[in-house]
Motif scaffolding. Structure first.
Motif, PDB file in Angstrom:
ATOM      1  N   SER A 315     -89.952 -50.304 -38.737  1.00  0.00           N
ATOM      2  CA  SER A 315     -90.154 -50.166 -40.004  1.00  0.00           C
ATOM      3  C   SER A 315     -90.195 -51.760 -40.205  1.00  0.00           C
ATOM      4  CB  SER A 315     -89.098 -49.500 -40.812  1.00  0.00           C
ATOM      5  OG  SER A 315     -89.025 -49.768 -42.147  1.00  0.00           O
ATOM      6  N   LEU A 349     -80.073 -48.116 -44.076  1.00  0.00           N
ATOM      7  CA  LEU A 349     -80.717 -47.251 -43.009  1.00  0.00           C
ATOM      8  C   LEU A 349     -79.988 -47.433 -41.432  1.00  0.00           C
ATOM      9  CD1 LEU A 349     -84.518 -47.614 -43.972  1.00  0.00           C
ATOM     10  CD2 LEU A 349     -82.885 -45.667 -44.340  1.00  0.00           C
ATOM     11  N   THR A 387     -83.498 -44.436 -48.662  1.00  0.00           N
ATOM     12  CA  THR A 387     -85.365 -43.837 -47.965  1.00  0.00           C
ATOM     13  C   THR A 387     -86.442 -44.086 -49.194  1.00  0.00           C
ATOM     14  OG1 THR A 387     -84.766 -42.623 -46.583  1.00  0.00           O
ATOM     15  CG2 THR A 387     -86.571 -42.132 -47.411  1.00  0.00           C
ATOM     16  N   ALA A 391     -89.536 -46.473 -49.465  1.00  0.00           N
ATOM     17  CA  ALA A 391     -90.779 -45.879 -49.637  1.00  0.00           C
ATOM     18  C   ALA A 391     -91.082 -46.282 -51.288  1.00  0.00           C
ATOM     19  CB  ALA A 391     -90.601 -43.837 -49.262  1.00  0.00           C
ATOM     20  N   SER A 431     -93.809 -44.453 -46.512  1.00  0.00           N
ATOM     21  CA  SER A 431     -93.135 -43.396 -46.905  1.00  0.00           C
ATOM     22  C   SER A 431     -93.105 -42.185 -46.177  1.00  0.00           C
ATOM     23  CB  SER A 431     -94.325 -42.990 -48.064  1.00  0.00           C
ATOM     24  OG  SER A 431     -93.203 -42.240 -49.144  1.00  0.00           O
ATOM     25  N   MET A 434     -90.991 -42.807 -43.453  1.00  0.00           N
ATOM     26  CA  MET A 434     -89.090 -42.670 -43.444  1.00  0.00           C
ATOM     27  C   MET A 434     -88.232 -41.194 -43.861  1.00  0.00           C
ATOM     28  SD  MET A 434     -88.060 -45.272 -42.602  1.00  0.00           S
ATOM     29  CE  MET A 434     -86.884 -44.705 -43.704  1.00  0.00           C
ATOM     30  N   PHE A 435     -89.298 -40.566 -44.725  1.00  0.00           N
ATOM     31  CA  PHE A 435     -88.893 -38.903 -45.374  1.00  0.00           C
ATOM     32  C   PHE A 435     -88.898 -38.163 -43.573  1.00  0.00           C
ATOM     33  CE2 PHE A 435     -90.101 -40.790 -49.784  1.00  0.00           C
ATOM     34  CZ  PHE A 435     -89.014 -40.192 -49.902  1.00  0.00           C
ATOM     35  N   LEU A 438     -86.176 -38.048 -42.794  1.00  0.00           N
ATOM     36  CA  LEU A 438     -85.097 -37.741 -43.477  1.00  0.00           C
ATOM     37  C   LEU A 438     -84.796 -36.292 -43.346  1.00  0.00           C
ATOM     38  CD1 LEU A 438     -83.439 -38.575 -45.604  1.00  0.00           C
ATOM     39  CD2 LEU A 438     -84.507 -37.538 -47.274  1.00  0.00           C
TER      40      LEU A 438
END
Length: 654
Positions: A315, A349, A387, A391, A431, A434-435, A438
């Motif tokens: 990332s 993060l 996040t 995103a 996006s 990263m989700f 999570l």
């Protein structure tokens, strides 16, 4: 009249902390070591804040000459510091986020047997990074540039008894040297044609030069060579391969290197050299294409990674690509804006990932986590904010800076709808992954190891676990930095509303072509493209939710269906293997060619053997200086740097 700002104190303070802990830390308590490390890094931040409050923007740029340094014919280079709006932003970001990482490290590294060595390296890293930022010429910048390379080698390979950590440190050091070779040639060209490395003198000569619209010229060559150096430091294609491996270092190191400091040095250097790049459209195109391709390439790899820190590493590479895309289309202010917001949410993060790893006893595989939001709610909440920011969900910080980059990529004369489209696709992928991170970490059922009260895992799984307890929240010394960075990740982008950040940097960059074009373009088009970027961010969230929460059996089915392509992405497109076969093996294998054998045996061996007698006598005298202890060498480097800086300051104030 501008007051004496004493800028030299800002880098010297962390250097003093490194020297004290380096020489005395081994025999000191952990409390004393952390007090020294925090005091000097905090003092540097406090002094940077005082400078920001005391200096008037009308008095910038401000220069501080510390000592005459190099004189050779008509060429001269002074050891001097330079402050303008650009370096002021960098100064506050590096000292502020760096200080928070120091605080976090107190809790994270408390049980490490080399606690004092860690804080020595952290302070040393801060010294070199601040030297890089405050340099008033390319030569002083290069000292900081090489210094952060050395310090990152020490920090990435901190656990040097692990082969993987030692190899990662060496890889980072060597790959950066490849980029630095291009940087150095660029500096030689600047010396040859402009007779100086001082920013003001070089840019004053560049300013009246015509734009090299007919093709490649001197400025194009210099710009591309500077970009080669930036590719190494800021992990762009093809020199990005060191950064994911740098995850072998402790998590605070990952946050320090990958958020606000080392990896942004290349973006800062290109932005500082904007006068050269603006007159070399081909060099700008190289920057834009490199950044755009890196952003997309790294984002696709991030989709398949299961190590929580590796996801964040790719990332980082991708987000750095966004910054270079901005610089490549002439939107330097947008690139620096994203550099700042990225420091907030990416620092958060990484530190939140460290809190997760601490909670589950050192585990980094997201497949062995899940359901952690009920165990570590503060970590979950802060990581959730970060996040949302990365995103590009409004109104969080990442939305404003990323949307500005996409708009300038579309509207700038140096831009293109192709850059914009790839940037939007990358935003969607960002996006999504990263989700994904999570949801895999915090949702569903926890299926990892039980951990004891010290955060050490049993490394057993399933119903027969006999660990001491469940995952638990980190101590406050680790959570407070997360909370502060969460606030900055939520509201930090608001400084850009109404083009205020752009106007603040205008004395440095001027009203560039990208900015002028953006103001002239249709407001309706800008709002439409903003709507597209928000839509793709939401779609990334929805897709991640469907695949990893609603129908968690689907990812494996998709992976099986993609078969070979998925395997290639999972293995990072085999770039490391390709480099190893093409470059590494031929260099380390002396039997690859007859020519190398001849040179090795007839030239090198004979020379060494004939010189052996003389060398034996010399080496017998000096060998006692060589302990083989990396910690000792780092201490001598810090001490030598302190002596040199002290001498230069003394010469400057005489």
């Amino acid at each position: 009249m501008t007051p004496n700002l004493n800028l030299w104190l800002i880098p010297v303070l962390p250097l003093a902390g490194a020297a004290i802990n380096g020489f005395l830390g081994k025999k000191s308590s952990r409390t004393a070591v952390s007090t020294i490390g925090l005091f000097f890094s905090g003092a540097a931040f406090a002094w940077a804040l005082s400078v920001a409050f005391r200096v008037s923007t009308d008095a910038l740029p401000y220069q501080e000459y510390l000592a005459h340094w190099i004189r050779s014919g008509s060429f001269s280079a002074d050891f001097a510091l330079y402050l303008d709006q650009l370096s002021l932003v960098m100064l506050l970001v590096v000292t502020g986020v760096g200080f928070l990482i120091h605080i976090y490290s107190v809790g994270y590294m408390w049980d490490d047997p080399s606690y004092y060595r860690f804080f020595t390296y952290l302070n040393l890293f801060m010294f070199f990074m601040l030297t890089l930022i405050l340099a008033n010429n390319y030569l002083v910048m290069f000292i900081g540039w090489e210094g952060v390379g050395l310090a990152s080698y020490l920090l990435i390979g901190f656990w040097f008894t692990k082969d993987s950590a030692a190899s990662a440190g060496k890889k980072a050091f060597i790959v950066n040297r490849i980029g630095d070779f291009g940087f150095l040639i660029g500096l030689f060209l600047i010396i040859q044609h402009f007779g100086s490395l001082d920013f003001t003198k070089v840019f004053a000569q560049v300013h009246p030069m015509a734009v090299e619209s007919g093709g490649a010229g001197l400025l194009t060559a210099i710009g591309i060579l500077l970009m080669v150096g930036a590719c190494g430091k800021s992990a762009q294609i093809p020199l990005y391969v060191w950064l994911p491996d740098a995850m072998e270092g402790p998590t605070p190191v990952s946050a320090l290197i990958h958020a606000a400091t080392m990896v942004t040095a290349g973006v800062y250097m290109v932005s500082r050299s904007h006068m050269i790049f603006e007159r070399a459209p081909m060099a700008l195109l190289v920057v834009a294409v490199t950044g755009t391709l890196t952003a997309l390439f790294a984002a696709t790899i991030g989709i398949t990674q299961t190590d929580i820190k590796k996801v964040l590493a790719y990332s980082t590479v991708s987000q750095l690509g966004y910054m270079f895309m901005a610089c490549g289309v002439g939107a330097f202010s947008a690139g620096i804006s994203h550099l700042m917001t990225h420091a907030f949410f990416k620092g958060l993060l990484f530190l939140a990932a460290g809190s997760v790893i601490h909670a589950v006893g050192g585990e980094q595989d997201m497949r062995k986590m899940g359901g952690l939001r009920s165990y570590i709610p503060w970590t979950f909440m802060t990581m959730g904010i970060a996040t949302l920011a990365i995103a590009g969900i409004p109104p969080f910080a990442g939305f404003w800076s990323k949307d500005e980059i996409l708009w300038k990529a579309y509207s700038s004369p140096h831009g293109s709808w192709v850059f914009w489209l790839i940037g939007v696709i990358t935003a969607f992928i960002t996006s999504f992954y990263m989700f994904r991170l999570l949801f895999m970490t915090f949702f569903g059922d926890y299926h990892g190891a039980q951990v004891d009260e010290h955060g050490h895992g049993s490394h057993s799984h399933g119903a027969d676990d006999h660990g001491h307890g469940e995952p638990h929240e980190s101590p406050m010394v680790m959570l407070v930095p997360l909370m502060i960075l969460a606030v900055l990740s939520a509201i930090g982008g608001l400084v850009g509303i109404g083009n205020r950040f752009e106007h603040f940097l205008e004395p440095v960059f001027g009203t560039g072509v990208a900015e002028a074009a953006g103001e002239a373009a249709s407001r309706g088009t800008e709002l439409l493209l903003m709507g597209v970027s928000i839509t793709v961010a939401v779609l990334g969230f929805i897709l991640a939710y469907v695949l990893y929460v609603s129908k968690s059996y689907l990812p494996q089915k998709i992976a099986d269906g993609l078969n070979g392509f998925y395997t290639a992405v999972l293995n990072k497109y085999y770039v490391d293997e390709f480099y190893a076969k093409l470059f590494v093996k031929p260099l380390i294998d002396g039997s690859t060619t007859i020519l190398w054998q001849g040179v090795d045996r007839k030239v090198i061996d004979d020379t060494v053997n004939n010189a052996a007698d003389g060398a034996r006598h010399v080496s017998d005298e000096v060998r006692h200086m060589q302990s083989g202890n990396l910690r000792s060498y780092a201490g001598w480097i810090a001490a030598g740097s302190a002596v040199v800086i002290a001498y230069m300051i003394w010469m400057g104030v005489r």
